[in-house]
Motif scaffolding. Structure first.
Motif, PDB file in Angstrom:
ATOM      1  N   ARG A  39       1.001  -1.258  -0.165  1.00  0.00           N
ATOM      2  CA  ARG A  39       0.035  -0.132   0.041  1.00  0.00           C
ATOM      3  C   ARG A  39       0.940   1.263   0.075  1.00  0.00           C
ATOM      4  O   ARG A  39       0.631   2.213  -0.599  1.00  0.00           O
ATOM      5  CB  ARG A  39      -0.855   0.099   1.130  1.00  0.00           C
ATOM      6  CG  ARG A  39      -2.058  -1.145   1.213  1.00  0.00           C
ATOM      7  CD  ARG A  39      -2.752  -1.144   2.315  1.00  0.00           C
ATOM      8  NE  ARG A  39      -3.636  -2.146   2.202  1.00  0.00           N
ATOM      9  CZ  ARG A  39      -5.000  -1.703   1.998  1.00  0.00           C
ATOM     10  NH1 ARG A  39      -5.385  -0.592   1.808  1.00  0.00           N
ATOM     11  NH2 ARG A  39      -5.760  -3.029   1.916  1.00  0.00           N
ATOM     12  N   ASP A 126       1.812 -13.995  -0.501  1.00  0.00           N
ATOM     13  CA  ASP A 126       2.877 -15.079  -0.894  1.00  0.00           C
ATOM     14  C   ASP A 126       3.788 -15.264   0.220  1.00  0.00           C
ATOM     15  O   ASP A 126       5.020 -15.729   0.054  1.00  0.00           O
ATOM     16  CB  ASP A 126       3.654 -14.227  -1.838  1.00  0.00           C
ATOM     17  CG  ASP A 126       4.165 -13.057  -1.510  1.00  0.00           C
ATOM     18  OD1 ASP A 126       3.993 -12.516  -0.181  1.00  0.00           O
ATOM     19  OD2 ASP A 126       5.051 -12.560  -2.086  1.00  0.00           O
ATOM     20  N   ARG A 175     -10.610  -7.686  -5.967  1.00  0.00           N
ATOM     21  CA  ARG A 175      -9.274  -7.802  -5.631  1.00  0.00           C
ATOM     22  C   ARG A 175      -8.744  -9.386  -5.674  1.00  0.00           C
ATOM     23  O   ARG A 175      -7.713  -9.427  -5.799  1.00  0.00           O
ATOM     24  CB  ARG A 175      -9.087  -7.007  -4.266  1.00  0.00           C
ATOM     25  CG  ARG A 175      -8.905  -5.540  -4.320  1.00  0.00           C
ATOM     26  CD  ARG A 175      -7.880  -5.096  -3.473  1.00  0.00           C
ATOM     27  NE  ARG A 175      -8.385  -5.104  -2.014  1.00  0.00           N
ATOM     28  CZ  ARG A 175      -7.883  -5.116  -0.979  1.00  0.00           C
ATOM     29  NH1 ARG A 175      -6.613  -5.300  -0.909  1.00  0.00           N
ATOM     30  NH2 ARG A 175      -8.559  -5.020   0.204  1.00  0.00           N
ATOM     31  N   ASP A 179      -5.411 -10.493  -7.322  1.00  0.00           N
ATOM     32  CA  ASP A 179      -4.405 -11.246  -6.563  1.00  0.00           C
ATOM     33  C   ASP A 179      -4.245 -12.543  -6.870  1.00  0.00           C
ATOM     34  O   ASP A 179      -3.175 -13.085  -6.518  1.00  0.00           O
ATOM     35  CB  ASP A 179      -5.030 -11.040  -5.013  1.00  0.00           C
ATOM     36  CG  ASP A 179      -4.920  -9.684  -4.502  1.00  0.00           C
ATOM     37  OD1 ASP A 179      -4.384  -8.675  -5.213  1.00  0.00           O
ATOM     38  OD2 ASP A 179      -5.391  -9.199  -3.548  1.00  0.00           O
ATOM     39  N   ARG A 182      -2.437 -13.068 -11.005  1.00  0.00           N
ATOM     40  CA  ARG A 182      -1.409 -12.565 -11.542  1.00  0.00           C
ATOM     41  C   ARG A 182      -0.426 -13.399 -11.765  1.00  0.00           C
ATOM     42  O   ARG A 182      -0.291 -14.552 -11.326  1.00  0.00           O
ATOM     43  CB  ARG A 182      -0.864 -11.536 -10.619  1.00  0.00           C
ATOM     44  CG  ARG A 182      -0.348 -11.746  -9.382  1.00  0.00           C
ATOM     45  CD  ARG A 182      -0.156 -10.943  -8.356  1.00  0.00           C
ATOM     46  NE  ARG A 182       0.591 -11.385  -7.164  1.00  0.00           N
ATOM     47  CZ  ARG A 182       0.294 -10.924  -6.092  1.00  0.00           C
ATOM     48  NH1 ARG A 182      -0.258  -9.838  -5.639  1.00  0.00           N
ATOM     49  NH2 ARG A 182       0.670 -11.518  -4.946  1.00  0.00           N
TER      50      ARG A 182
HETATM   51  O1   DC Z   1      -3.524  -7.355   2.685  1.00  0.00           O
HETATM   52  P1   DC Z   1      -3.751  -5.987   1.938  1.00  0.00           P
HETATM   53  O2   DC Z   1      -5.373  -5.749   1.571  1.00  0.00           O
HETATM   54  O3   DC Z   1      -3.407  -4.697   2.912  1.00  0.00           O
HETATM   55  O4   DC Z   1      -2.955  -5.961   0.832  1.00  0.00           O
HETATM   56  C1   DC Z   1      -3.068  -4.980  -0.471  1.00  0.00           C
HETATM   57  C2   DC Z   1      -2.569  -5.603  -1.751  1.00  0.00           C
HETATM   58  O5   DC Z   1      -1.305  -5.948  -1.637  1.00  0.00           O
HETATM   59  C3   DC Z   1      -3.386  -6.782  -2.034  1.00  0.00           C
HETATM   60  O6   DC Z   1      -4.471  -6.593  -2.827  1.00  0.00           O
HETATM   61  C4   DC Z   1      -2.276  -7.714  -2.715  1.00  0.00           C
HETATM   62  C5   DC Z   1      -0.862  -7.185  -2.297  1.00  0.00           C
HETATM   63  N1   DC Z   1      -0.210  -7.885  -1.548  1.00  0.00           N
HETATM   64  C6   DC Z   1       0.471  -8.899  -2.198  1.00  0.00           C
HETATM   65  O7   DC Z   1       0.679  -8.765  -3.399  1.00  0.00           O
HETATM   66  N2   DC Z   1       1.319  -9.726  -1.361  1.00  0.00           N
HETATM   67  C7   DC Z   1       1.401  -9.461  -0.057  1.00  0.00           C
HETATM   68  N3   DC Z   1       2.393 -10.408   0.501  1.00  0.00           N
HETATM   69  C8   DC Z   1       0.632  -8.442   0.651  1.00  0.00           C
HETATM   70  C9   DC Z   1      -0.296  -7.979  -0.126  1.00  0.00           C
END
Ligand code: DC
Length: 218
Positions: A39, A126, A175, A179, A182
């Motif tokens: 973020r 991940d 989302r 997520d 990708r």
């Molecule tokens: O957990 P969150 O909603 O605050 O995360 C925001 C975005 O960051 C989420 O849509 C995908 C990405 N994210 C990621 O790709 N890998 C992570 N380890 C944590 C978050």
């Protein structure tokens, strides 16, 4: 500080951070909210109007980004951005920029460095698969998109924030798709992670379940 790490993955709004905070308190560990790091990057790239298609420009921008945590506050280049990074616009942008390999390289190695001292709880998408595949405790928290949207809606209403359930639900579905589809490090269940479906569980039930797993494994 315990000599083990806990890795927690799961989709948006499943309550990973809430659970990680409670566990961190209980076991005297440090919680690293990796989503907050994505973020922060999204916030910086938007603020500085970085062209994310231009790899050189993106890499230069990433080199200028410093993220650190102080308690539950997140600082981006020494500016407290804890509330700004929670805006809906930033949630979608973070999900989008988290697909970029340059962004992932930077944040994954930062997260691995931090956790190398042990005693950390990392939550994200991940963590079990890429960041800490050898973590002593690996959990995948799941819940239906409806349950997650309802929880977020209830949270907003309890804080007196105006909310529309349908908008929240659509945002969660979008989302989730982004997520998990990708190319690089998509959200998926690690083969050796313990899956907990929290749809019909209270926070204390989830905490208790994970505590039992920790006691068994460590
Ligand atoms: O957990 P969150 O909603 O605050 O995360 C925001 C975005 O960051 C989420 O849509 C995908 C990405 N994210 C990621 O790709 N890998 C992570 N380890 C944590 C978050």
């Amino acid at each position: 500080m315990p000599k083990f790490n806990i890795a927690i993955d799961g989709p948006s709004g499943v309550g990973k951070s809430t659970i990680a905070n409670i566990l961190a308190d209980h076991y005297h560990m440090i919680h690293l909210d990796t989503g907050a790091m994505y973020r922060c990057v999204a916030f910086y790239l938007i603020q500085n109007q970085v062209d994310i298609q231009n790899e050189q420009e993106l890499q230069e921008a990433l080199n200028c980004i410093d993220i650190h945590f102080d308690g539950d506050k997140v600082f981006l280049n020494n500016q407290d951005v804890s509330s700004q990074i929670r805006l809906n616009e930033i949630s979608m942008a973070a999900s989008k920029i988290s697909a970029l390999p340059l962004v992932r390289n930077k944040l994954v190695s930062l997260q691995q460095d931090i956790a190398s001292q042990k005693g950390f709880i990392l939550d994200g998408r991940d963590i079990c698969t890429v960041v800490l595949p050898n973590a002593e405790v690996k959990i995948y928290m799941d819940a239906s998109s409806k349950a997650r949207a309802q929880r977020r809606y209830d949270e907003y209403i309890s804080k007196g924030i105006d909310a529309d359930y349908e908008v929240i639900f659509q945002d969660i579905v979008a989302r989730d798709y982004q997520d998990s589809h990708r190319e690089h490090s998509p959200l998926k269940v690690a083969d050796d992670a313990v899956v907990i479906d929290t749809s019909d569980m209270t926070i204390s039930e989830v905490v208790e379940t994970i505590e039992n797993i920790i006691e068994d494994i460590v």
